[in-house]
Write a protein that holds these residues in place. Structure first.
Motif, PDB file in Angstrom:
ATOM      1  N   PHE A 229      54.026  90.295 -13.552  1.00 59.01           N
ATOM      2  CA  PHE A 229      52.995  91.187 -14.086  1.00 59.01           C
ATOM      3  C   PHE A 229      52.909  91.097 -15.607  1.00 59.01           C
ATOM      4  O   PHE A 229      51.820  90.994 -16.165  1.00 59.01           O
ATOM      5  N   PHE A 230      54.083  91.147 -16.260  1.00 58.93           N
ATOM      6  CA  PHE A 230      54.079  91.182 -17.723  1.00 58.93           C
ATOM      7  C   PHE A 230      53.995  89.792 -18.364  1.00 58.93           C
ATOM      8  O   PHE A 230      53.426  89.646 -19.439  1.00 58.93           O
ATOM      9  N   GLU A 231      54.574  88.795 -17.717  1.00 59.77           N
ATOM     10  CA  GLU A 231      54.561  87.443 -18.305  1.00 59.77           C
ATOM     11  C   GLU A 231      53.242  86.723 -18.070  1.00 59.77           C
ATOM     12  O   GLU A 231      52.804  85.923 -18.897  1.00 59.77           O
ATOM     13  N   TYR A 232      52.616  87.013 -16.933  1.00 59.57           N
ATOM     14  CA  TYR A 232      51.371  86.310 -16.582  1.00 59.57           C
ATOM     15  C   TYR A 232      50.313  87.333 -16.164  1.00 59.57           C
ATOM     16  O   TYR A 232      49.985  87.432 -14.976  1.00 59.57           O
ATOM     17  N   PRO A 233      49.786  88.117 -17.119  1.00 59.64           N
ATOM     18  CA  PRO A 233      48.789  89.133 -16.771  1.00 59.64           C
ATOM     19  C   PRO A 233      47.618  88.517 -15.995  1.00 59.64           C
ATOM     20  O   PRO A 233      47.147  87.433 -16.315  1.00 59.64           O
TER      21      PRO A 233
END
Length: 247
Positions: A229-233
């Motif tokens: 979720f946070f690394e690859y929005p």
């Protein structure tokens, strides 16, 4: 490895306030033992979903099931479900005319018919767990916001719930008090408590969540493990939201 066991299931849940559609066909599953963090802009439906699960806000259509039983207005079912689903609010909602101890023991004594001595003993165990046992005879107005929220968490735990719903539990707190409440929530997560948390605390979501759900305009726009979720929005809107909340 055993399959996750669904505890709360929502199927095509809709809710409107007048002409404003707040929830649109929300379908998801919250599994036993998982920490689910819901994020999104104000007005996106996050808190309304939590309130619908606890029947504080009746949904218009669709179905919500808790442990296989549909959420409805049947009094006996509703009381049983609410005893299994603890909820912690943004505003602590403690009874101002009652001591910390009485705030914790009221529901177990009245609803579970727990004898007073046993309820007091259980309350003290929970207050030690949240670091509030030294304040047992104080009233809410004598406590800081962070202390009141820790008492509110202990009060929800006093009913021995199987899942805890947190509706922006730190948003009404002064910044220096946020950490003490998040620490209690981290400890609950480590202990295996099933949790659904609406929050703007991105660090907590990264560290503690098993999954992160992004709400947008009343629906789930994205649902993924924190690393993904946070690394690859999944969209520019999510990327911008994370950037705004993390700055």
């Amino acid at each position: 490895m055993s399959q996750p066991e669904p505890f709360i299931v929502t199927e095509r849940v809709c809710k409107a306030f007048g002409t404003q559609q707040v929830l649109r066909d929300v379908s998801t599953v919250f599994n036993t033992g998982e920490v689910s963090v819901i994020i999104g802009a104000s007005g996106s439906g996050k808190s309304t979903l939590l309130r619908a699960i606890n029947r504080l806000e009746p949904h218009d259509s669709g179905c919500i099931r808790i442990d296989g039983v549909e959420v409805s207005d049947d009094p006996a079912t509703l009381q049983r479900q609410r005893s299994e689903v603890g909820m912690v609010f943004q505003q602590f909602n403690l009874f101002g005319h009652m001591s910390v101890l009485d705030n914790l023991t009221l529901a177990p004594r009245r609803i579970r018919r727990t004898p007073r001595a046993q309820a007091n003993e259980q309350a003290m165990t929970l207050l030690r767990r949240v670091g509030m046992h030294a304040h047992v005879h104080k009233y809410p107005w004598q406590l800081s916001g962070g202390q009141q929220q820790r008492v509110a968490i202990a009060r929800a735990l006093a009913m021995q719930p199987r899942v805890m719903l947190f509706d922006e539990p730190t948003s009404a707190l002064d910044p220096e008090m946020v950490q003490e409440v998040l620490d209690v929530m981290r400890e609950l997560a480590r202990g295996g408590m099933t949790m659904v948390v609406v929050t703007h605390e991105m660090g907590f979501a990264r560290e503690v969540a098993d999954r992160v759900l992004f709400f947008d305009q009343g629906g789930i726009a994205h649902d993924a493990a924190p690393a993904e979720f946070f690394e690859y929005p999944a969209s520019e809107r999510i990327r911008a939201f994370i950037g705004r909340m993390s700055s």
